[in-house]
Design a protein around this motif. Structure first.
Motif, PDB file in Angstrom:
ATOM      1  N   ALA A  50     -21.278  20.093  44.967  1.00 47.52           N
ATOM      2  CA  ALA A  50     -20.097  20.768  44.422  1.00 47.52           C
ATOM      3  C   ALA A  50     -18.973  19.735  44.382  1.00 47.52           C
ATOM      4  O   ALA A  50     -18.951  18.811  45.208  1.00 47.52           O
ATOM      5  N   PRO A  51     -18.043  19.867  43.423  1.00 50.12           N
ATOM      6  CA  PRO A  51     -17.040  18.813  43.233  1.00 50.12           C
ATOM      7  C   PRO A  51     -15.939  18.731  44.297  1.00 50.12           C
ATOM      8  O   PRO A  51     -14.757  18.847  43.996  1.00 50.12           O
ATOM      9  N   VAL A  52     -16.333  18.553  45.544  1.00 49.31           N
ATOM     10  CA  VAL A  52     -15.331  18.365  46.603  1.00 49.31           C
ATOM     11  C   VAL A  52     -15.330  16.918  47.075  1.00 49.31           C
ATOM     12  O   VAL A  52     -16.340  16.232  47.006  1.00 49.31           O
ATOM     13  N   LEU A  53     -14.185  16.492  47.546  1.00 52.20           N
ATOM     14  CA  LEU A  53     -14.042  15.142  48.085  1.00 52.20           C
ATOM     15  C   LEU A  53     -13.691  15.332  49.558  1.00 52.20           C
ATOM     16  O   LEU A  53     -12.532  15.498  49.907  1.00 52.20           O
ATOM     17  N   SER A  54     -14.711  15.373  50.411  1.00 49.15           N
ATOM     18  CA  SER A  54     -14.409  15.716  51.797  1.00 49.15           C
ATOM     19  C   SER A  54     -14.318  14.517  52.725  1.00 49.15           C
ATOM     20  O   SER A  54     -13.852  14.646  53.858  1.00 49.15           O
TER      21      SER A  54
END
Lengths: 129, 122
Positions: A50-54
């Protein structure tokens, strides 16, 4: 005017354009997405579903050690996966590598498959990194 | 099979005050990632985060933090000036900026802001 910074790692080609490369692969019943941004003397790699930058780790060659240096710039320091991945990719490419690894860190088998897939892409399209 | 691209990106290149300047904007659900470079590198990484406490009563305050690189006052000024509008337009998302500039004069920064605007992914 000189563009050559003190590049301890690979010295990039004549100030090329940044390029973006995407690929994906089904690993362990889920589609994993890979996003690569090629920079001068290095690249940024994002991995996730999913397009998250964690998180974000950086790694580069060291003059004093054969093991590349790496540091976590953003995210949970208890998960070593982004750091190790960045370090291994630097070891392989001799470049400065930024890694954002957005999959459960506890899943070591998955991270191995992910790494294998990146290595495959590095062999298939070395010009994209 | 075309891999569907999960991360929306836009990029542009422009000669600003005689220097080739590149911008790449990427959209993440929790961040907007902007690389603004005159060296082809990510350079200094700065996060620009809106203060959640102010809410919608007034425009939020922004906290800038140098995550990687030289922590200079001018870096904070540039990052805040370049990224505030992105955060405002993207539903108050934090912005991660990679800055590698040869020229940070106000005129150039304003041109760069327009260049970033032309790469709107939010």
């Amino acid at each position: 005017m000189s563009n050559a910074e003190n590049g301890e790692c690979a010295v990039g080609s004549a100030e090329g354009s940044i390029s973006v490369h995407n690929f994906s692969e089904k690993l362990m019943e889920q589609v994993i997405h890979f996003h690569v941004m090629k920079l001068d003397g290095g690249f940024f790699l994002w991995v996730g579903t999913a397009p998250v930058l964690s998180n974000l780790a950086v790694s580069m060659c060291s003059r004093f050690d054969s093991t590349p240096l790496s540091s976590l710039v953003m995210g949970d320091p208890s998960d070593p996966t982004p750091n190790t991945l960045a370090q291994r990719l630097t070891k392989r490419t001799k470049k400065q590598v930024f890694v954002s690894y957005n999959l459960p860190g506890s899943h070591s088998q998955l991270s191995l498959l992910v790494e294998e897939r990146i290595k495959k892409e590095l062999e298939l399209h070395p010009e994209k990194f | 099979m075309h891999p569907q691209t999960l991360i929306k990106t836009k990029q542009a290149e422009k000669n600003i005050n005689g220097i080739s300047t590149q911008v790449v904007c990427s959209e993440f659900s929790n961040y907007i990632f902007v690389v603004l470079t005159q060296y082809g590198k990510i350079g200094t990484l700065v996060s620009v985060t809106p203060d959640s406490r102010t809410g919608d009563i007034c425009t939020p305050m922004y906290t800038t933090k140098v995550l990687l690189g030289k922590d200079e006052a001018l870096t904070h000024v540039c990052a805040k000036h370049l990224a505030t509008f992105i955060s405002q337009e993207s539903g108050n998302r934090p912005v991660l900026v990679g800055l590698a500039l040869k020229d940070s004069s106000i005129d150039s920064i304003n041109s760069m802001k327009e260049l970033i605007r032309s790469c709107q992914v939010w």
